[in-house]
Design a protein around this motif. Structure first.
Motif, PDB file in Angstrom:
ATOM      1  N   ASN A   1       0.795  -1.246   0.003  1.00  0.00           N
ATOM      2  CA  ASN A   1      -0.109   0.103  -0.066  1.00  0.00           C
ATOM      3  C   ASN A   1       0.786   1.209  -0.106  1.00  0.00           C
ATOM      4  OD1 ASN A   1      -3.209   0.700   1.796  1.00  0.00           O
ATOM      5  ND2 ASN A   1      -2.164   1.840   0.537  1.00  0.00           N
ATOM      6  N   LEU A   2       1.940   1.158   0.803  1.00  0.00           N
ATOM      7  CA  LEU A   2       2.834   2.507   0.839  1.00  0.00           C
ATOM      8  C   LEU A   2       3.598   2.662  -0.399  1.00  0.00           C
ATOM      9  CD1 LEU A   2       4.308   1.718   4.272  1.00  0.00           C
ATOM     10  CD2 LEU A   2       3.137   3.663   3.685  1.00  0.00           C
ATOM     11  N   ALA A   3       3.880   1.560  -1.367  1.00  0.00           N
ATOM     12  CA  ALA A   3       4.541   1.712  -2.474  1.00  0.00           C
ATOM     13  C   ALA A   3       3.496   2.168  -3.567  1.00  0.00           C
ATOM     14  CB  ALA A   3       5.164   0.355  -3.150  1.00  0.00           C
ATOM     15  N   ALA A   4       2.334   1.933  -3.479  1.00  0.00           N
ATOM     16  CA  ALA A   4       1.398   2.349  -4.360  1.00  0.00           C
ATOM     17  C   ALA A   4       1.171   3.833  -4.492  1.00  0.00           C
ATOM     18  CB  ALA A   4       0.133   1.434  -3.986  1.00  0.00           C
ATOM     19  N   VAL A   5       1.342   4.533  -3.061  1.00  0.00           N
ATOM     20  CA  VAL A   5       1.292   6.046  -2.794  1.00  0.00           C
ATOM     21  C   VAL A   5       2.438   6.693  -3.123  1.00  0.00           C
ATOM     22  CG1 VAL A   5      -1.040   5.434  -2.054  1.00  0.00           C
ATOM     23  CG2 VAL A   5       1.217   5.706  -0.509  1.00  0.00           C
TER      24      VAL A   5
END
Length: 284
Positions: free
Chosen positions: A19-23
Motif C-alpha cells: 500500500n505504501l509503495a502504491a502511493v
C-alpha cells in the motif's frame, strides 16, 4: 514522512508495504530471515498485480500503473530503521513476541518517531509502557487485505498525544484510508464483535448445527454480508483468530470469550486458512 518502517513480513506487513509503495512512499520491511522476506517479495508482486486488475478502469479503459516496488527495502537488520519517520509493527498477536520489539525500536529510532502497533486485541497502553515515548505510541488496526480496505481503527493509548494521532491520520490519508479513532480496550471495536462472531460460528460447525458453507450462506444471503464469518476467518488466518480470542478471554476473564475447541484443534493441525491452503475451505 518519506520513509516508513514496517516490522513483520507476514500477510499484514506485506499488505502495508504494498500500500505504501502504491502511493509513492518508501518502506523498510524487516523480518527475521531472508526466506521470509523472499516470500514477502513474491506475495507483494502478486498482490500488486491483483490490485491493479481489480481497480476500476479509467474513462479510456486504462488501468492504473503498477506501484514502484523498488520503494520497498527488505532487510533482517533492525538498525536500518534508524532513519525512518514512522514505524508500523505487524508481529504475530502474541505478547511475548510483540513486547520484545518495542524496547529495541525505542533504542534505534529517533525520539520523535511514532510507533503504531497493528494489533487486533493487545493493549496499546501496555505496549507503550515498554518505551521511553508512550505519548508517541498508538494502535493502527489495518484490515485484510490492506490495500483494498478504506478504513483503519486508530487506537489511542492512555498516554497517546493528539499530535501522534494527527501524524497517524496524515499517513493513513496518504495511503487513501480513513482513520477511525477508538479507545484502548481489549478487542477495540471490530474484534470485540468480530472474534465473538467467528468463534460462535466455529461452535456451530463443531456442534453439527450446519456445515461451514451453510453458516456463511446465512450471513451472505440473509444479511447481505460480502463474506461469511468462516470465510473471513480463513482470510484472516485461524491462528490469528485463536490468538485474538485468547487475548479477549484473558483480558475480560469472561467465559463468553472461551476459544472453541474445534478452532484450537484446527490451528494445532496447521489448518490456518488461505495462507496454509486449508481451513474451513480448500484453496489451490
Amino acid at each position: 514522512m518519506k520513509r516508513i518502517g514496517v516490522i513483520g513480513a507476514g500477510v499484514m506487513g506485506t499488505g502495508v508495504a504494498q500500500n505504501l509503495a502504491a502511493v509513492g512512499l518508501e518502506s523498510v520491511l524487516v523480518d527475521v530471515d531472508d526466506a521470509t522476506l523472499e516470500r514477502a517479495r513474491q506475495q507483494i508482486q502478486r498482490g500488486a498485480r491483483m490490485s491493479r486488475l481489480l481497480s476500476p478502469a479509467g474513462a479510456n479503459g486504462a488501468r492504473s500503473p503498477e506501484p514502484n516496488l523498488d520503494l520497498i527495502h527488505y532487510t533482517t537488520d533492525y538498525t536500518e530503521l534508524g532513519d525512518v519517520d514512522f514505524v508500523v509493527e505487524n508481529i504475530t498477536e502474541k505478547w511475548d513476541l510483540k513486547s520484545a520489539i518495542y524496547p529495541r525500536l525505542d533504542a534505534i529510532c529517533a525520539p520523535g518517531v511514532v510507533f503504531a502497533a497493528n494489533t487486533s486485541a493487545i493493549s496499546i497502553t501496555r505496549l507503550a509502557s515498554l518505551t521511553t515515548r508512550p505519548e508517541r505510541v498508538l494502535g493502527m488496526h489495518f484490515m485484510n487485505p490492506v490495500p483494498m480496505k478504506p478504513a483503519v481503527e486508530v487506537i489511542r493509548g492512555w498516554h497517546t498525544s493528539d499530535e501522534t494521532v494527527r501524524t497517524a491520520q496524515e499517513l493513513l490519508a496518504r495511503m487513501g484510508k480513513e482513520g477511525i479513532v477508538v479507545a484502548d480496550a481489549p478487542g477495540f471495536v471490530s474484534n470485540r464483535v468480530l472474534m465473538l462472531t467467528v468463534n460462535e460460528a466455529v461452535y456451530l460447525v463443531q456442534d453439527g448445527v450446519a456445515p461451514a458453507a451453510d453458516v456463511d450462506r446465512v450471513f451472505k444471503s440473509c444479511f447481505g454480508h460480502p463474506m461469511g464469518p468462516l470465510e473471513t476467518a480463513d482470510l484472516i488466518g485461524l491462528d490469528t483468530i485463536l490468538h485474538s480470542v485468547e487475548v479477549l478471554y484473558e483480558s475480560f476473564n469472561d467465559s463468553k470469550y472461551r476459544p472453541c475447541p474445534l478452532l484450537r484443534k484446527m490451528v494445532d493441525a496447521g489448518l490456518y486458512g488461505r495462507k496454509s491452503g486449508q481451513g474451513f475451505y480448500t484453496y489451490s
